[in-house]
Design a protein around this motif. Structure first.
Motif, PDB file in Angstrom:
ATOM      1  N   GLN A   1     -19.569  36.075   8.373  1.00 16.50           N
ATOM      2  CA  GLN A   1     -20.746  35.923   9.219  1.00 16.50           C
ATOM      3  C   GLN A   1     -22.014  35.597   8.433  1.00 16.50           C
ATOM      4  O   GLN A   1     -23.120  35.812   8.921  1.00 16.50           O
ATOM      5  N   TYR A   2     -21.843  35.024   7.235  1.00 11.96           N
ATOM      6  CA  TYR A   2     -23.022  34.690   6.430  1.00 11.96           C
ATOM      7  C   TYR A   2     -23.042  33.248   5.939  1.00 11.96           C
ATOM      8  O   TYR A   2     -23.878  32.884   5.115  1.00 11.96           O
ATOM      9  N   LYS A   3     -22.122  32.431   6.422  1.00 11.50           N
ATOM     10  CA  LYS A   3     -22.084  31.014   6.056  1.00 11.50           C
ATOM     11  C   LYS A   3     -21.843  30.194   7.322  1.00 11.50           C
ATOM     12  O   LYS A   3     -21.316  30.710   8.312  1.00 11.50           O
ATOM     13  N   PRO A   4     -22.180  28.918   7.305  1.00  9.99           N
ATOM     14  CA  PRO A   4     -21.838  28.078   8.465  1.00  9.99           C
ATOM     15  C   PRO A   4     -20.336  28.129   8.732  1.00  9.99           C
ATOM     16  O   PRO A   4     -19.524  28.243   7.797  1.00  9.99           O
ATOM     17  N   THR A   5     -19.956  28.047   9.969  1.00  9.67           N
ATOM     18  CA  THR A   5     -18.551  28.215  10.348  1.00  9.67           C
ATOM     19  C   THR A   5     -17.645  27.177   9.701  1.00  9.67           C
ATOM     20  O   THR A   5     -16.475  27.470   9.415  1.00  9.67           O
TER      21      THR A   5
ATOM     22  N   PRO B   1     -18.835  31.459  15.408  1.00  7.84           N
ATOM     23  CA  PRO B   1     -20.023  30.607  15.314  1.00  7.84           C
ATOM     24  C   PRO B   1     -21.327  31.381  15.112  1.00  7.84           C
ATOM     25  O   PRO B   1     -22.326  30.806  14.689  1.00  7.84           O
ATOM     26  N   THR B   2     -21.301  32.685  15.424  1.00  2.00           N
ATOM     27  CA  THR B   2     -22.510  33.492  15.233  1.00  2.00           C
ATOM     28  C   THR B   2     -22.575  33.977  13.794  1.00  2.00           C
ATOM     29  O   THR B   2     -21.697  34.716  13.334  1.00  2.00           O
ATOM     30  N   ASN B   3     -23.636  33.574  13.101  1.00  2.31           N
ATOM     31  CA  ASN B   3     -23.833  33.967  11.718  1.00  2.31           C
ATOM     32  C   ASN B   3     -25.270  34.455  11.545  1.00  2.31           C
ATOM     33  O   ASN B   3     -26.143  34.174  12.364  1.00  2.31           O
ATOM     34  N   PHE B   4     -25.513  35.194  10.468  1.00  5.97           N
ATOM     35  CA  PHE B   4     -26.817  35.820  10.258  1.00  5.97           C
ATOM     36  C   PHE B   4     -27.406  35.376   8.918  1.00  5.97           C
ATOM     37  O   PHE B   4     -26.710  35.369   7.889  1.00  5.97           O
ATOM     38  N   TYR B   5     -28.706  35.049   8.945  1.00  6.26           N
ATOM     39  CA  TYR B   5     -29.367  34.483   7.775  1.00  6.26           C
ATOM     40  C   TYR B   5     -30.715  35.161   7.531  1.00  6.26           C
ATOM     41  O   TYR B   5     -31.419  35.525   8.489  1.00  6.26           O
TER      42      TYR B   5
ATOM     43  N   VAL C   1     -25.700  24.603  15.077  1.00  3.88           N
ATOM     44  CA  VAL C   1     -25.089  25.646  15.902  1.00  3.88           C
ATOM     45  C   VAL C   1     -24.757  26.891  15.099  1.00  3.88           C
ATOM     46  O   VAL C   1     -25.053  28.015  15.524  1.00  3.88           O
ATOM     47  N   THR C   2     -24.139  26.743  13.933  1.00  6.20           N
ATOM     48  CA  THR C   2     -23.676  27.901  13.157  1.00  6.20           C
ATOM     49  C   THR C   2     -24.380  28.039  11.824  1.00  6.20           C
ATOM     50  O   THR C   2     -24.166  29.025  11.117  1.00  6.20           O
ATOM     51  N   GLY C   3     -25.207  27.082  11.464  1.00  6.85           N
ATOM     52  CA  GLY C   3     -25.838  27.077  10.156  1.00  6.85           C
ATOM     53  C   GLY C   3     -27.144  27.850  10.115  1.00  6.85           C
ATOM     54  O   GLY C   3     -27.570  28.477  11.092  1.00  6.85           O
ATOM     55  N   SER C   4     -27.803  27.788   8.953  1.00 14.60           N
ATOM     56  CA  SER C   4     -29.025  28.545   8.718  1.00 14.60           C
ATOM     57  C   SER C   4     -30.226  27.877   9.369  1.00 14.60           C
ATOM     58  O   SER C   4     -30.530  26.714   9.092  1.00 14.60           O
TER      59      SER C   4
END
Length: 632
Positions: free
Chosen positions: A343-347, A354-358, A441-444
């Motif tokens: 959950q810390y990189k683009p999918t 698809p949900t990630n945290f930055y 969508v999934t990136g920073s």
């Protein structure tokens, strides 16, 4: 609490009449022949400890709470655009109702759940229902201590100490989010109407302190050093001990002494000196034990800094080493493969949700400073001769914790082979404006990524999250570095001096902060911050933001300092820039950038009501003295 207060009312001895050998198993599914009498359930240590074990499984594992774990709700982190179902997304938009299952949380959070799940599964465990369940269970155990006939005095003390700790811990965990609650210290009779009033924050904190002070007296520093604990020698790391009780006793006092909690209890939006002194002396007692070598705890060497949060290639050893003090239980370390490791990189880099945290750019720029210990300038587009910051080389000569925590543009992510030559570009973190890691969508959204809890190699090429790597991620609730920083804050505000120690420990607030900075290899606090208590407090808070970044503390820190509603803490930004010159693949700090600027992603429109979470409507309808928090 509608169902959970009723559970308190219906409490009977029947729960205790199931011999819970291990709380990893659901006692409600045991065969009829396993049901034993009340006297047997509590008669000896083995049986009673089986009863107590379930309380450990009432502590939510926020690291692995569901397929996606959201726990940073300050201005420190932002989710990818796919994460509209997370509590962090709703917090940013002022919708604090969304912590509740019935108001959008579903099964996606760790503050609420659809029941009191105490089995070994990390998913669907919620603090709100489990806290009331655990408080009831602790009270039932305390009221049946007299039935523990076949036991030594040491065994009785271990049982009582654990029960008192958990009763206090769950009350504290509730009041820090919701404000003063009823303090339930008995099994409530089922034939009486519920009338327990909400106490003030300070009244609750005093009751928490009473339980924890007694637990401190009863519990050992290390179970391995007790006759009872030697039966499970080497497997007692998570068992409640004196250091855990001291840690939460000090934290309870510091929270009570902080501006928010003081304001709702006394009307003063300042620190409460007496509570801070109590916190300082409690933390001091703990740290004196640590530094005199009487405990199993110590700060990890900086080269093992990330061992606080994950282990790899160690047969799924529990993370935390000698520094973690209080951690939640786990049953399947490989669960991190399916959850937090992705959950810390683009999918497209880790095959995760698809949900990630930055990290937000504002949080990185406002807190992570330079190697000489100085912060970045307020305007990050301008050079700063004092700190050595160069806006064209913004990642050069930074605080070493920056490199342990933050992924910035150009960092080498993939270490091994990439079979598809067209994907070779993704070997490096393309976090510049328009870069592949900024995928919409999934990136920073911010131009930064995180590496604190999941190694860079946790990607679909190096596959550090696969079974063979034995990656085990478990972020602690409390660790020793936090204790030093809380000690510094409590001592500073209790004794109103940078140079005065507590009554129980010789280090001053300045020395405690510098110890943490020294571990990271940076100089002590610079002279410009030593002119007054206020100047030093701002630098102490920045130190806390760096050392404890993304560990679930920031939201509560901003709340208790009464900064949550204030600029610049209501703004989340991105870092926009272009690469310039030749791209250095060996040392990304040498890469030059141009056209750098911060842009606002979202403004959080908070008012005073956002300092406390709203209670459930069904719960505040139960009886008049259980009222809603202001503004909700």
């Amino acid at each position: 609490m509608n169902n959970y207060i009723k559970s308190l009312l219906r409490a009977t001895i029947w729960v205790a009449m199931f011999f819970v050998v291990s709380a990893c198993e659901d006692y409600l599914e045991r065969a009829p022949e396993s049901i034993i009498s009340e006297e047997q359930a509590f008669q000896n240590f083995t049986n009673f400890q089986g009863y107590v074990e379930e309380l450990y499984h009432c502590v939510p594992n926020f690291t692995l709470s569901n397929w996606v774990s959201s726990w940073n709700w300050g201005e420190d982190e932002i989710e990818s655009t796919a994460g509209t179902f997370t509590f962090s997304y709703n917090v940013d938009r002022g919708n604090f109702w969304a912590w509740q299952v019935e108001n959008g949380a579903g099964n996606n959070g760790w503050l609420d759940a659809n029941g009191t799940n105490t089995n070994r599964d990390h998913k669907n465990k919620g603090l709100w229902p489990l806290a009331w369940y655990a408080i009831r269970k602790a009270n039932m155990g305390l009221e049946n201590l007299s039935l523990m006939k076949d036991a030594t005095e040491e065994e009785r003390q271990l049982i009582e100490g654990q029960l008192l700790f958990f009763r206090a811990w769950f009350h504290f965990s509730l009041i820090q989010y919701f404000g003063g609650m009823p303090y339930v210290d008995q099994v409530l009779p089922s034939d009486e109407q519920l009338t327990l009033p909400r106490l003030s924050y300070h009244e609750c904190a005093d009751r928490v302190a009473q339980d924890l002070e007694r637990a401190v007296d009863l519990l050992p520093i290390d179970w391995d050093d007790t006759t009872t604990g030697r039966r499970t020698l080497g497997k007692n790391q998570l068992r409640i001990n004196k250091i855990m009780a001291l840690g939460y006793l000090g934290k309870n006092y510091l929270w009570a002494g902080s501006p928010l909690m003081n304001s709702v209890s006394t009307g003063s939006q300042t620190y409460h000196a007496e509570y801070c002194k109590k916190a300082a002396d409690t933390f001091g007692e703990l740290l004196q034990l640590v530094e005199s070598g009487e405990t199993q705890y110590a700060l990890l060497p900086f080269e093992q800094y990330n061992d606080n949060f994950y282990t790899m290639g160690q047969n799924w050893a529990l993370a935390g080493g000698t520094e973690a003090i209080f951690r939640s239980t786990y049953y399947s370390a490989n669960d991190t493969h399916w959850r937090i490791s992705k959950q810390y990189k683009p999918t497209f880099m880790d095959e995760g949700d698809p949900t990630n945290f930055y990290p937000t750019a504002n949080y990185v720029h406002d807190n992570f400073g330079m190697a000489n210990g100085l912060p970045l300038p307020d305007d990050i587009t301008q050079a700063d001769p004092a700190s050595g910051y160069d806006p064209n080389y913004p990642w050069k000569d930074r605080d070493p914790r920056f490199y342990k925590t933050i992924v910035y543009d150009g960092v080498k992510v993939v270490q091994g082979a990439i079979p598809d030559a067209n994907q070779e570009i993704n070997r490096y973190a393309n976090l510049h404006t328009g870069g592949s890691y900024r995928e919409v969508v999934t990136g920073s959204l911010s131009g930064y990524a995180s590496r604190k809890f999941s190694p860079l190699a946790a990607n679909k090429y190096d596959r550090a999250y696969d079974w063979g790597s034995a990656l085990h991620i478990n972020v602690p609730y409390m660790r020793l570095a936090d204790i030093y920083l809380m000690y510094a804050e409590a001592t500073l505000m209790g004794y109103n001096s940078l140079g005065a120690p507590s009554n129980t420990f010789s280090k001053t607030p300045l020395e405690a902060v510098n110890l943490i900075r020294e571990r990271a290899g940076i100089p002590g606090v610079q002279d410009r911050f030593l002119g007054s208590v206020g100047d030093f407090l701002s630098e102490l808070r920045r130190e806390r933001a760096v050392e404890l970044a993304f560990e679930r503390h920031r939201f509560n820190d901003l709340r208790r300092w009464m900064l949550l509603t204030e600029e610049p803490y209501t703004t989340k930004t991105s870092f926009e820039f272009d690469r310039a010159g030749e791209f250095n693949t060996d040392d990304p700090t040498e890469n030059r950038i141009v056209n750098m600027r911060e842009e606002v992603i979202i403004e959080r429109n908070f008012t005073s009501k956002h300092y406390w979470l709203p209670l459930k409507l069904a719960d505040v309808s139960l009886y008049p003295d259980f009222y809603q928090n202001p503004g909700w």
